[in-house]
Design a protein around this motif. Sequence first.
Motif, short mmCIF file in Angstrom:
data_model
loop_
_atom_site.label_atom_id
_atom_site.label_comp_id
_atom_site.label_asym_id
_atom_site.label_seq_id
_atom_site.Cartn_x
_atom_site.Cartn_y
_atom_site.Cartn_z
N PHE A 153 30.91 92.30 47.19
CA PHE A 153 29.61 92.14 47.83
C PHE A 153 29.09 90.72 47.59
O PHE A 153 29.60 89.99 46.74
CB PHE A 153 28.62 93.18 47.31
CG PHE A 153 28.97 94.59 47.72
CD1 PHE A 153 28.65 95.05 48.98
CD2 PHE A 153 29.65 95.44 46.86
CE1 PHE A 153 28.99 96.34 49.39
CE2 PHE A 153 30.00 96.73 47.25
CZ PHE A 153 29.67 97.18 48.52
N LEU A 154 28.09 90.34 48.30
CA LEU A 154 27.66 88.95 48.30
C LEU A 154 27.19 88.45 46.94
O LEU A 154 27.49 87.32 46.56
CB LEU A 154 26.54 88.75 49.34
CG LEU A 154 26.97 88.88 50.81
CD1 LEU A 154 25.77 88.71 51.73
CD2 LEU A 154 28.06 87.88 51.16
N ALA A 155 26.44 89.27 46.22
CA ALA A 155 25.88 88.82 44.95
C ALA A 155 26.62 89.37 43.74
O ALA A 155 26.17 89.17 42.62
CB ALA A 155 24.40 89.18 44.88
N GLY A 156 27.72 90.06 43.94
CA GLY A 156 28.45 90.59 42.80
C GLY A 156 29.26 91.83 43.13
O GLY A 156 29.60 92.08 44.29
N PRO A 157 29.55 92.66 42.13
CA PRO A 157 30.41 93.82 42.34
C PRO A 157 29.75 94.98 43.06
O PRO A 157 30.45 95.88 43.54
CB PRO A 157 30.81 94.21 40.92
CG PRO A 157 29.68 93.72 40.06
CD PRO A 157 29.21 92.45 40.72
N ALA A 158 28.43 95.00 43.12
CA ALA A 158 27.71 96.09 43.77
C ALA A 158 26.79 95.54 44.85
O ALA A 158 26.37 94.38 44.81
CB ALA A 158 26.89 96.88 42.74
N ALA A 159 26.48 96.39 45.81
CA ALA A 159 25.58 95.98 46.90
C ALA A 159 24.18 95.71 46.36
O ALA A 159 23.69 96.39 45.45
CB ALA A 159 25.52 97.07 47.96
#
Length: 223
Positions: free
Chosen positions: A162-168
């Motif tokens: 995802f854009l900012a890390g491992p989670a939405a």
Amino acid sequence: MTENTTTAQRQPAQPIQLFGSAISGHVHRVRFFLSVLGLPFEIVELNLRQREHRTPEFLARNPFGQVPVIEDGEVTLADSNAILVYLNERYASDPARWMPRDPVGAARVQRWFSVAAGPLAYGPAAARVMALFGLAADPAETVTRSHALLAVMEIHLGQQPFLAGPAATLADIANYAYVAHAPEGRVSLDAYPQVRAWLARVEALPGFVPMVRTPVGLAAAQS
């Protein structure tokens, strides 16, 4: 299932009113998150072609004449990214789920808010507007900007889901619609498998709602 909203203070006293147009990706990101949170809301559809977003009545809600705007009781709020933050802080059962509380995580979401308001708005979103409204301007430069953004996203999403890390997070909700509908502006996604995989992951989120396909979009899907 959508976001857990069992506590009374996590629900509005009356349905939230969402002013906008179904063809707007800015409006879609708010509708998407309202659905994720399981909040009651009513859509007040505005005809952008007839400039209903420029009437004195609407300008009283947002002097910039832009959609979306929400009315939540006594709160009137404009700007889609600001609305996402407001809804998260007021109603999400776990606000940190969508907007991290650590400095780095919060900054990463903010970075993609800036992308949504900058390269995305002046790239895929602008190219789509040109095609949708039949504007006479040459779309070549806008399409080039769009591919430059997608190339960066392709590399980035090859490193994390995802854009900012491992989670939405709110970053994904803010950027989804105009990337997903980039082909409506003659911006193909064929060369970006990581971007397409990310779109599929966003669409698999509980509470996801699709944005309406326009005649231009249907034609692009068939070409």
